[in-house]
Design an enzyme around this catalytic site. Sequence first.
Site, short mmCIF file in Angstrom:
data_model
loop_
_atom_site.label_atom_id
_atom_site.label_comp_id
_atom_site.label_asym_id
_atom_site.label_seq_id
_atom_site.Cartn_x
_atom_site.Cartn_y
_atom_site.Cartn_z
CB CYS A 1 -8.43 -34.25 -25.14
SG CYS A 1 -9.49 -33.05 -24.42
CG HIS B 1 -3.27 -33.44 -22.56
ND1 HIS B 1 -3.41 -33.86 -23.60
CD2 HIS B 1 -4.02 -32.24 -21.62
CE1 HIS B 1 -4.93 -33.97 -22.96
NE2 HIS B 1 -5.59 -32.67 -22.83
CD GLU C 1 1.12 -32.27 -19.45
OE1 GLU C 1 2.05 -33.76 -19.98
OE2 GLU C 1 0.34 -31.68 -19.24
CE LYS D 1 -3.93 -30.84 -26.57
NZ LYS D 1 -2.54 -32.02 -26.08
CG HIS E 1 -7.26 -29.36 -27.33
ND1 HIS E 1 -6.96 -30.63 -28.03
CD2 HIS E 1 -7.27 -29.68 -25.67
CE1 HIS E 1 -7.03 -31.74 -26.80
NE2 HIS E 1 -7.41 -31.07 -25.20
#
Length: 412
Positions: free
Chosen positions: A166, A306, A317, A336, A341
């Site tokens: 990803c 992310h 994160e 997202k 995603h």
Amino acid sequence: MIRRGHDPGIAVTGIGLVTPAGVGTARTWAGVCAGRGTAAEDPALAGLPVSFSCRVPGFDPRTQVPGRRPWRHDRFTQFALAAAREAVADAGLDPASWDGARVAVVLGSAAGGVDTYESQLRKLLGAGSRAVSPLTLPAFLPNMAAGQLAIALRAQGPALHTAAACASGASAVATAALLLRADDCDLAVAGGTDAMVTPLCAAAFARMGALSRHPGPPAAASRPFDAARDGFVLAEGAGVLVLERGADAAARRAPVHARLAGYGSSADAHHAVAPDPDGQGLRRATEQALRAAGAGPAEVDHVNAHGTGTALNDRAEAAALARMFGAAPPSVTAAKGVLGHTMGAAGAIEAALTALTVEHRLVPPTANFRGAEPDAGPVDLVTGRPRPQTVRLALSNSLGFGGHNTVLAFRP
């Protein structure tokens, strides 16, 4: 010769997007700024443990993909061709008139033409080898999006495929910048594309426990950083950026969306699919990106996270952001929540959105956020509505299975 202290960086002069918020950059930007999830029931996933996804709406290869035979390509290549056409036009460039030997193509993908692979395997098992299309390998091989794009654009410079799960799309952008810095090209068409909304991929992710099983409306299922998050929503799409050296962009008086000021990459070396819980790998990549940009943490005004909506990713994160920025964190958003995603395309799509945030001085909100975990660190998550903000330096984070971390730094 550009003096080091006055290097105008790598200019983003073109952007093309194909996402679940719409085909085209304008529709995607409007969609993420609206802050509403795009997930919906997906007939192709009926009967599976998770039957909703984020699909690109209204995508018609016959009219939106250049070339006379778009049906020859897998969906991931079709997305890339459509996004690249928009990006090149946005940059004010014409492939018929450029020096193709000085144009590079770098595209990332996590899975390549997996839809073609699944459909042709079913034919092989059901009807034998003569039922398999002779176009299977040209459609399925992961490098073929880059190869077909090079053909379509008459780009005869380096044509590369990056595979970092990803983080593939973000890695492609960083690789393109390296090629420009090394004078291996004068223009780079870079980004990511994936079309992994397939029965096999959906079943596999569901078996891993990675997909959201939100019992309510699917549009509310993708919930980055929310205390009640329970997984990501599988999506598809592509993001393509045109990059060129800042001096070259200035010489042709090209409008610039933003400048890629630095990039960093690291490996967690921790687990095949789980991030380092302390976010140390992401922190190392962030430090590299800031050093390359000649900046410190205090200069970062915004982070495009992310933000998958999985328990492990968001916690790691958030920990990395808290340790990096302390009690005065930058604004944070996670696209997202709207887009789902998009796998290998995510890093490129989010890089484009980060460039647009810098350009428009507007931070899109994170969809479906209701409240953080009680022990979450200080993260200034933008929610509800877009936030006007002048951004001096913005980061775009991308993480991938295998422990890949890529961070891109953008300036006005």
